[in-house]
Design a protein around this motif. Sequence first.
Motif, mmCIF file in Angstrom:
data_model
loop_
_atom_site.group_PDB
_atom_site.id
_atom_site.type_symbol
_atom_site.label_atom_id
_atom_site.label_comp_id
_atom_site.label_asym_id
_atom_site.label_seq_id
_atom_site.Cartn_x
_atom_site.Cartn_y
_atom_site.Cartn_z
ATOM 1 N N THR A 187 0.888 -1.405 0.202
ATOM 2 C CA THR A 187 0.086 0.009 0.027
ATOM 3 C C THR A 187 1.005 1.145 -0.049
ATOM 4 O O THR A 187 2.025 1.261 0.491
ATOM 5 N N VAL A 188 0.506 2.414 -0.481
ATOM 6 C CA VAL A 188 1.055 3.715 -0.535
ATOM 7 C C VAL A 188 1.564 3.942 0.910
ATOM 8 O O VAL A 188 2.672 4.664 1.264
ATOM 9 N N ASP A 189 0.521 3.913 1.924
ATOM 10 C CA ASP A 189 0.578 4.222 3.166
ATOM 11 C C ASP A 189 1.792 3.336 3.904
ATOM 12 O O ASP A 189 2.249 3.938 4.568
ATOM 13 N N GLY A 190 2.066 2.067 3.327
ATOM 14 C CA GLY A 190 3.039 1.405 3.938
ATOM 15 C C GLY A 190 4.608 2.047 3.688
ATOM 16 O O GLY A 190 5.408 1.625 4.102
ATOM 17 N N LEU A 191 4.526 2.780 2.427
ATOM 18 C CA LEU A 191 5.805 3.525 2.373
ATOM 19 C C LEU A 191 6.281 4.773 2.941
ATOM 20 O O LEU A 191 7.364 5.107 3.022
ATOM 21 N N VAL A 192 5.056 5.164 3.507
ATOM 22 C CA VAL A 192 5.379 6.487 4.333
ATOM 23 C C VAL A 192 6.272 5.999 5.765
ATOM 24 O O VAL A 192 5.882 5.154 6.501
ATOM 25 N N PRO A 193 7.403 6.724 5.806
ATOM 26 C CA PRO A 193 8.172 6.685 7.033
ATOM 27 C C PRO A 193 7.384 7.204 8.193
ATOM 28 O O PRO A 193 7.967 8.196 8.717
ATOM 29 N N THR A 194 6.615 6.350 9.101
ATOM 30 C CA THR A 194 5.834 6.814 10.077
ATOM 31 C C THR A 194 6.956 7.327 11.316
ATOM 32 O O THR A 194 6.649 8.214 11.885
ATOM 33 N N ARG A 195 7.670 6.269 11.619
ATOM 34 C CA ARG A 195 8.808 6.618 12.764
ATOM 35 C C ARG A 195 9.475 7.948 12.616
ATOM 36 O O ARG A 195 9.757 8.584 13.489
ATOM 37 N N THR A 196 10.059 7.745 11.422
ATOM 38 C CA THR A 196 10.779 9.150 11.067
ATOM 39 C C THR A 196 10.208 10.330 11.295
ATOM 40 O O THR A 196 10.591 11.163 11.998
ATOM 41 N N GLY A 197 9.048 10.475 10.649
ATOM 42 C CA GLY A 197 8.074 11.445 10.939
ATOM 43 C C GLY A 197 7.680 11.744 12.595
ATOM 44 O O GLY A 197 7.729 13.103 12.824
ATOM 45 N N ARG A 198 7.455 10.880 13.231
ATOM 46 C CA ARG A 198 7.220 11.054 14.661
ATOM 47 C C ARG A 198 8.299 11.413 15.290
ATOM 48 O O ARG A 198 8.236 12.631 15.969
ATOM 49 N N GLN A 199 9.634 10.916 14.793
ATOM 50 C CA GLN A 199 10.818 11.553 15.606
ATOM 51 C C GLN A 199 11.028 12.868 15.049
ATOM 52 O O GLN A 199 11.456 13.737 15.848
ATOM 53 N N LEU A 200 10.937 13.410 13.874
ATOM 54 C CA LEU A 200 11.175 14.911 13.483
ATOM 55 C C LEU A 200 9.948 15.740 14.276
ATOM 56 O O LEU A 200 10.410 16.619 14.675
ATOM 57 N N ARG A 201 8.785 15.267 14.271
ATOM 58 C CA ARG A 201 7.840 16.109 14.911
ATOM 59 C C ARG A 201 8.514 16.197 16.301
ATOM 60 O O ARG A 201 8.345 17.336 16.907
#
Length: 137
Positions: free
Chosen positions: A109-123
């Motif tokens: 899925t396209v959602d599976g390609l989004v780096p969620t942990r990195t985004g959370r860490q950046l926030r």
Amino acid sequence: MSAVPPTPPSGGLQGLMAEALRGAGDVLRGEIALFRQEMADNLRRLIVGLAAMAGAAVFAVVGFLVLVDALVKWLATVVGSEALAALIVGTAFLVIGLVLALMAKSRFTVDGLVPTRTGRQLRHDAVVIKEHVTHDE
């Protein structure tokens, strides 16, 4: 025996700067040459590894097809018909292939390609920096 200190280059500060720049250039050229050699070696190793994997895949597929043929022949002796045995084995493999394809599709899925942990860490980092800047003011 004592080491003789190097004689300073002529030209004073300008000479020292020129010598430092030449030395930095030499070091940079050496680093680039080392990088190129290392990349060439790594690429060669990668190509050999890929060729070995391709060879392994060919042998594995051939071995698998021989085993499927043996399964069809064995089943033909059990059911009394080679055509029926091939139909049964072919259908079984088709169902297994479809199930595996559907399972794989659900994971792509396209959602599976989004780096969620990195985004959370950046926030989180942004909040910490903002708090630090606000605290220092």
